[in-house]
Scaffold this motif. Structure first.
Motif, mmCIF file in Angstrom:
data_model
loop_
_atom_site.group_PDB
_atom_site.id
_atom_site.type_symbol
_atom_site.label_atom_id
_atom_site.label_comp_id
_atom_site.label_asym_id
_atom_site.label_seq_id
_atom_site.Cartn_x
_atom_site.Cartn_y
_atom_site.Cartn_z
ATOM 1 N N LYS A 40 -49.477 37.072 -1.842
ATOM 2 C CA LYS A 40 -50.249 38.305 -1.706
ATOM 3 C C LYS A 40 -51.362 38.164 -0.671
ATOM 4 C CE LYS A 40 -49.607 39.722 -6.539
ATOM 5 N NZ LYS A 40 -50.315 40.046 -7.801
ATOM 6 N N ASP A 41 -51.660 39.276 -0.017
ATOM 7 C CA ASP A 41 -52.816 39.359 0.873
ATOM 8 C C ASP A 41 -53.909 40.093 0.107
ATOM 9 O OD1 ASP A 41 -54.596 39.435 2.891
ATOM 10 O OD2 ASP A 41 -53.537 40.901 4.121
ATOM 11 N N GLU A 42 -54.957 39.380 -0.272
ATOM 12 C CA GLU A 42 -55.991 39.984 -1.114
ATOM 13 C C GLU A 42 -57.351 39.381 -0.795
ATOM 14 O OE1 GLU A 42 -55.180 39.158 -5.190
ATOM 15 O OE2 GLU A 42 -55.009 37.007 -4.896
ATOM 16 N N GLU A 43 -58.373 40.015 -1.351
ATOM 17 C CA GLU A 43 -59.733 39.494 -1.184
ATOM 18 C C GLU A 43 -59.932 38.338 -2.150
ATOM 19 O OE1 GLU A 43 -63.796 41.742 -0.464
ATOM 20 O OE2 GLU A 43 -63.368 41.657 -2.613
ATOM 21 N N ILE A 44 -60.396 37.221 -1.636
ATOM 22 C CA ILE A 44 -60.643 36.054 -2.481
ATOM 23 C C ILE A 44 -62.120 35.713 -2.440
ATOM 24 C CG2 ILE A 44 -60.117 34.406 -0.631
ATOM 25 C CD1 ILE A 44 -58.974 32.562 -2.813
ATOM 26 N N ASN A 45 -62.638 35.414 -3.597
ATOM 27 C CA ASN A 45 -64.056 35.107 -3.717
ATOM 28 C C ASN A 45 -64.245 33.647 -4.092
ATOM 29 O OD1 ASN A 45 -64.733 37.856 -3.321
ATOM 30 N ND2 ASN A 45 -64.336 38.288 -5.475
ATOM 31 N N SER A 46 -65.031 32.952 -3.291
ATOM 32 C CA SER A 46 -65.384 31.584 -3.647
ATOM 33 C C SER A 46 -66.583 31.634 -4.595
ATOM 34 C CB SER A 46 -65.758 30.779 -2.399
ATOM 35 O OG SER A 46 -64.651 30.706 -1.526
ATOM 36 N N GLU A 299 -70.943 34.321 -6.796
ATOM 37 C CA GLU A 299 -70.041 34.576 -5.667
ATOM 38 C C GLU A 299 -70.713 34.110 -4.375
ATOM 39 O OE1 GLU A 299 -68.491 38.515 -3.405
ATOM 40 O OE2 GLU A 299 -68.159 38.487 -5.584
ATOM 41 N N THR A 300 -70.190 33.036 -3.819
ATOM 42 C CA THR A 300 -70.810 32.461 -2.619
ATOM 43 C C THR A 300 -70.173 32.950 -1.329
ATOM 44 O OG1 THR A 300 -69.369 30.524 -2.780
ATOM 45 C CG2 THR A 300 -71.511 30.395 -3.867
ATOM 46 N N GLU A 301 -68.914 33.442 -1.405
ATOM 47 C CA GLU A 301 -68.225 33.893 -0.194
ATOM 48 C C GLU A 301 -67.106 34.857 -0.582
ATOM 49 O OE1 GLU A 301 -65.498 32.128 3.474
ATOM 50 O OE2 GLU A 301 -66.051 30.862 1.782
ATOM 51 N N SER A 302 -66.801 35.819 0.284
ATOM 52 C CA SER A 302 -65.723 36.765 0.038
ATOM 53 C C SER A 302 -64.984 37.021 1.354
ATOM 54 C CB SER A 302 -66.291 38.077 -0.520
ATOM 55 O OG SER A 302 -65.262 39.016 -0.726
ATOM 56 N N HIS A 303 -63.618 36.875 1.346
ATOM 57 C CA HIS A 303 -62.842 37.117 2.556
ATOM 58 C C HIS A 303 -61.391 37.414 2.193
ATOM 59 C CE1 HIS A 303 -62.280 32.828 1.668
ATOM 60 N NE2 HIS A 303 -61.094 32.941 2.232
ATOM 61 N N GLN A 304 -60.661 38.042 3.118
ATOM 62 C CA GLN A 304 -59.237 38.334 2.927
ATOM 63 C C GLN A 304 -58.417 37.064 3.160
ATOM 64 O OE1 GLN A 304 -59.439 41.725 1.363
ATOM 65 N NE2 GLN A 304 -57.379 41.323 2.138
ATOM 66 N N ALA A 305 -57.409 36.857 2.332
ATOM 67 C CA ALA A 305 -56.603 35.643 2.467
ATOM 68 C C ALA A 305 -55.256 35.830 1.778
ATOM 69 C CB ALA A 305 -57.326 34.458 1.866
ATOM 70 N N LEU A 306 -54.258 35.015 2.199
ATOM 71 C CA LEU A 306 -52.988 34.934 1.493
ATOM 72 C C LEU A 306 -53.181 34.032 0.278
ATOM 73 C CD1 LEU A 306 -50.479 34.443 4.455
ATOM 74 C CD2 LEU A 306 -50.945 36.549 3.175
ATOM 75 N N GLU A 346 -55.928 29.985 -2.092
ATOM 76 C CA GLU A 346 -55.685 30.485 -0.744
ATOM 77 C C GLU A 346 -54.719 29.569 0.005
ATOM 78 O OE1 GLU A 346 -58.207 31.329 3.385
ATOM 79 O OE2 GLU A 346 -59.176 30.411 1.643
ATOM 80 N N VAL A 347 -53.784 30.193 0.740
ATOM 81 C CA VAL A 347 -52.862 29.442 1.597
ATOM 82 C C VAL A 347 -53.272 29.700 3.034
ATOM 83 C CG1 VAL A 347 -50.485 29.083 2.298
ATOM 84 C CG2 VAL A 347 -51.003 29.664 -0.062
ATOM 85 N N THR A 348 -53.652 28.654 3.736
ATOM 86 C CA THR A 348 -54.115 28.811 5.116
ATOM 87 C C THR A 348 -53.008 28.532 6.136
ATOM 88 O OG1 THR A 348 -54.891 26.513 5.143
ATOM 89 C CG2 THR A 348 -56.480 28.206 4.467
ATOM 90 N N LYS A 349 -51.918 27.878 5.707
ATOM 91 C CA LYS A 349 -50.848 27.537 6.633
ATOM 92 C C LYS A 349 -49.554 27.278 5.856
ATOM 93 C CE LYS A 349 -49.833 24.417 10.526
ATOM 94 N NZ LYS A 349 -50.328 23.248 11.299
ATOM 95 N N GLY A 350 -48.407 27.809 6.392
ATOM 96 C CA GLY A 350 -47.105 27.486 5.827
ATOM 97 C C GLY A 350 -46.394 28.631 5.156
ATOM 98 N N LEU A 351 -47.072 29.745 4.873
ATOM 99 C CA LEU A 351 -46.451 30.870 4.179
ATOM 100 C C LEU A 351 -46.832 32.185 4.839
ATOM 101 C CD1 LEU A 351 -46.977 29.888 0.426
ATOM 102 C CD2 LEU A 351 -44.819 29.865 1.689
ATOM 103 N N LYS A 352 -45.990 33.197 4.571
ATOM 104 C CA LYS A 352 -46.250 34.545 5.056
ATOM 105 C C LYS A 352 -46.349 35.496 3.866
ATOM 106 C CE LYS A 352 -43.770 33.886 9.430
ATOM 107 N NZ LYS A 352 -42.649 34.365 10.286
ATOM 108 N N LYS A 353 -46.948 36.649 4.106
ATOM 109 C CA LYS A 353 -47.093 37.657 3.068
ATOM 110 C C LYS A 353 -45.725 38.089 2.542
ATOM 111 C CE LYS A 353 -48.985 42.268 2.211
ATOM 112 N NZ LYS A 353 -49.636 43.447 2.819
ATOM 113 N N ASP A 354 -45.644 38.281 1.228
ATOM 114 C CA ASP A 354 -44.469 38.780 0.500
ATOM 115 C C ASP A 354 -43.354 37.756 0.343
ATOM 116 O OD1 ASP A 354 -45.695 41.246 0.139
ATOM 117 O OD2 ASP A 354 -44.871 42.068 1.992
#
Length: 374
Positions: A40-46, A299-306, A346-354
């Motif tokens: 999924k492509d969603e907002e992730i909060n650290s 919540e220290t950080e918020s960004h879009q991520a897979l 969060e996946v930063t490398k190796g996968l695509k959405k869906d």
């Protein structure tokens, strides 16, 4: 003849069963039933999580003051609402009352003495005038000079004594005013301890007053977490006492200096912790009381991520991988991960959405193995 036929049929049936079992086992070993979930492509909060204690930001502790004497009466009880300036404790001090009475007598006596000296001075001046008519002003002045100077000196000394007595009266008024203690804040009386003279009682506050309109949660952060936490960040608060409830808050302050900690037996601990204060939103309806233990999720950080579930990620030494379902087969894929939440990563490398990844892969699952998705 018939017996030989039945034996042949039985042998053929057994062979068929054995062959079928082997074929089934071979097929079963080469396939697997799996569950999948899409990337999924969603907002992730650290976030940073730490325990804390609910307390009041505006609180007043009143201790027994032996210098004021003995407590005569505590004018409030637990649960009472008070306003700033309301009387809450009265003291009694017989010694102070006696000192006040002695001071009043002294002041009155000094006024009488000064009045008497004024009259004496006036009489001496009248006598000087009468004497001047007989012997002249110069001789009369020389004759009365010593007596007049003495009276004037006595008046100056009496006035100095009066000023000192009046200053003492002012000091006594200040001391007496402290016999009635008033509340420094508006709030609710949370705790009332019986007054006493023992050391243990003197160390306890007689009254604890706090404002329930301004509640905060005080916690502690590690050295690493202080680098990521700052004032203004959003916070979600939970409590084991009400597991289905959540409250919104924000970081109010992070301590600049660490708090002193001690290990077993009072030995110094190597763990360094910094205080953090979180302010609960004023609009929040908090059903808890001061002292309750809370859990802070900052919540220290918020960004879009897979993202994908933790259960999909496997470990091979220092490498991470997942199984991606492609054309009915599980394909092993190395990945790199980043931030995480309690359930997803969060996946930063190796996968695509869906893309569909296998959840909780079975032990027998191998690269390029045929799979059946449940």
């Amino acid at each position: 003849m018939k017996r030989k036929i039945w034996i042949s049929i039985l042998v053929v049936a057994v062979l068929a069963i054995v062959i079928g079992l082997n074929v089934f086992r071979t097929y079963a070993d080469s396939t697997a039933n799996v569950k999948t979930e899409s990337v999924k492509d969603e907002e992730i909060n650290s976030t940073v999580m730490t325990p804390g204690t609910l307390t009041m930001a505006n609180e007043s502790l009143l201790y027994q003051d032996p210098a004021n004497g003995e407590i005569k009466e505590v004018l409030v009880k637990e649960g009472d609402s008070v306003k700033k300036g309301d009387p809450i404790i009265t003291y009694e001090n017989p010694d102070l009352e006696m000192e006040k009475e002695q001071n009043e007598i002294n002041i009155e006596s000094l006024y009488l003495r000064i009045n008497s000296l004024d009259k004496q001075e006036n009489r001496l001046k009248e006598k000087e005038n009468e004497l001047a008519d007989d012997v002249g002003e110069e001789e009369a002045e020389e004759t009365m000079e010593t007596e007049l100077e003495q009276v004037k000196m006595d008046k100056r000394m009496a006035n100095l004594d009066l000023r000192q007595a009046l200053l003492q009266r002012d000091r006594l008024k200040q001391k007496i005013s402290k016999l009635e203690v008033t509340s420094e804040i508006s709030g609710v009386v949370i705790k009332v301890n019986e007054p006493g003279v023992s050391q243990s009682v003197l160390e306890q506050p007689i009254l604890r007053i706090g404002s329930m309109d301004n509640l905060v949660v005080e916690g502690k952060l590690s050295e690493y977490d202080t680098l990521n936490v700052e004032a203004g960040q959003k916070v979600t608060i939970t409590s084991d006492a009400l597991p289905d409830e959540k409250w919104k808050a924000e970081v109010m302050d992070v301590g600049y200096m660490p708090e002193a900690t001690s290990g077993e037996g009072g030995a110094s601990s190597s763990a360094v912790q910094y205080p953090v204060t979180v302010k609960i939103s004023e609009s929040e309806d908090l059903k808890l009381k001061p002292g309750f233990q809370m859990i802070l999720e900052i919540e220290t950080e918020s960004h879009q991520a897979l993202t994908l579930p933790f259960e999909a990620v496997m470990q091979d030494g220092e490498k991470q991988f997942v199984y991606v379902v492609k054309e009915g087969k599980a394909v092993k894929r190395n990945i790199e991960t980043g931030s995480s939440t309690p359930k997803r990563i969060e996946v930063t490398k190796g996968l695509k959405k869906d893309e569909a990844v296998v959840i909780d892969p079975p032990e027998k699952l191998k690269d390029n193995m045929e799979v059946t998705v449940k």
